[in-house]
Design a protein around this motif. Structure first.
Motif, PDB file in Angstrom:
ATOM      1  N   VAL A 151      48.430  33.625  42.313  1.00 53.31           N
ATOM      2  CA  VAL A 151      47.687  34.804  42.759  1.00 53.31           C
ATOM      3  C   VAL A 151      47.700  35.873  41.667  1.00 53.31           C
ATOM      4  O   VAL A 151      46.671  36.500  41.395  1.00 53.31           O
ATOM      5  N   ASP A 152      48.835  36.058  41.025  1.00 54.60           N
ATOM      6  CA  ASP A 152      48.922  37.029  39.931  1.00 54.60           C
ATOM      7  C   ASP A 152      47.956  36.657  38.809  1.00 54.60           C
ATOM      8  O   ASP A 152      47.206  37.500  38.308  1.00 54.60           O
ATOM      9  N   PHE A 153      47.940  35.381  38.436  1.00 52.48           N
ATOM     10  CA  PHE A 153      47.045  34.906  37.371  1.00 52.48           C
ATOM     11  C   PHE A 153      45.582  35.091  37.770  1.00 52.48           C
ATOM     12  O   PHE A 153      44.775  35.619  36.988  1.00 52.48           O
ATOM     13  N   LEU A 154      45.226  34.662  38.975  1.00 48.73           N
ATOM     14  CA  LEU A 154      43.835  34.763  39.414  1.00 48.73           C
ATOM     15  C   LEU A 154      43.385  36.219  39.549  1.00 48.73           C
ATOM     16  O   LEU A 154      42.247  36.562  39.237  1.00 48.73           O
ATOM     17  N   ARG A 157      42.853  37.549  36.044  1.00 49.57           N
ATOM     18  CA  ARG A 157      41.643  36.930  35.508  1.00 49.57           C
ATOM     19  C   ARG A 157      40.397  37.569  36.112  1.00 49.57           C
ATOM     20  O   ARG A 157      39.416  37.842  35.403  1.00 49.57           O
ATOM     21  N   GLY A 158      40.422  37.821  37.410  1.00 49.70           N
ATOM     22  CA  GLY A 158      39.289  38.468  38.067  1.00 49.70           C
ATOM     23  C   GLY A 158      39.051  39.872  37.548  1.00 49.70           C
ATOM     24  O   GLY A 158      37.903  40.280  37.324  1.00 49.70           O
ATOM     25  N   VAL A 159      40.118  40.626  37.342  1.00 48.78           N
ATOM     26  CA  VAL A 159      39.992  41.991  36.816  1.00 48.78           C
ATOM     27  C   VAL A 159      39.444  41.940  35.392  1.00 48.78           C
ATOM     28  O   VAL A 159      38.562  42.733  35.028  1.00 48.78           O
ATOM     29  N   LYS A 160      39.945  41.008  34.593  1.00 41.61           N
ATOM     30  CA  LYS A 160      39.485  40.877  33.210  1.00 41.61           C
ATOM     31  C   LYS A 160      37.996  40.545  33.170  1.00 41.61           C
ATOM     32  O   LYS A 160      37.243  41.128  32.390  1.00 41.61           O
TER      33      LYS A 160
END
Length: 172
Positions: A151-154, A157-160
């Motif tokens: 969840v942290d990675f996704l 990634r979504g914010v980026k």
């Protein structure tokens, strides 16, 4: 992006506040942080909810809420994720947990059947109980850790991607 996806599946916070089983938490349910959805609250809620989804006890929702409240993670998400183990998915998930427990403890596999009742739980404590409980704790812990990382990675990634889309739109 992840926030919008998650919010589509979350139950209404007013309905959760009105749940009779959660009234024991009283004024703690009015903490605004329990209802916000951000990176910290989402990854924590996934961890709490998935951990308790693997714990073979009744009242998983109350236990998830009891942990989500002091950790100040998203309460609706924590409670909703507990329902991954439902009457349809419990048998395969709990059987897998039992197999993990037998492997960890080095026990011989015994005949396993699952029944959602206190009688089954009390009868099973002496036979398959130790392997089942160890496996459930291990599977719950692993699911919580993996979900926290994913969840942290996704979320990052979504914010980026959102920032990149804004910058590319801004540059035009």
């Amino acid at each position: 992006m992840a926030k919008k996806t998650i919010q589509r599946f979350l139950p209404d916070h007013n309905k959760i506040k009105q749940q009779k089983s959660l009234r024991i938490f009283g004024r703690f349910l009015h903490d605004a942080n329990l209802w916000h959805l951000n990176r910290r609250s989402a990854r924590g809620a996934f961890s709490v909810g998935l951990f308790f989804a693997f714990i073979p006890v009744p009242f998983q929702m109350i236990l998830a809420a009891a942990v989500a409240i002091p950790l100040r993670v998203n309460l609706p998400l924590s409670i909703a994720l507990v329902w991954i183990t439902n009457p349809l998915t419990m048998p395969p998930i709990f059987y897998f947990s039992y197999l993990v427990g037998t492997w960890i403890l080095g026990h011989q596999e015994q005949a396993f059947y699952f029944e959602a009742s206190w009688q089954w739980l009390s009868d099973s404590l002496t036979t398959i109980g130790p392997a089942f409980l160890v496996g459930s704790l291990v599977c719950g812990t692993v699911a919580a850790l993996i979900s926290f990382i994913v969840v942290d990675f996704l979320w990052c990634r979504g914010v980026k991607k959102a920032w990149q889309a804004r910058n590319s739109d801004h540059d035009r």
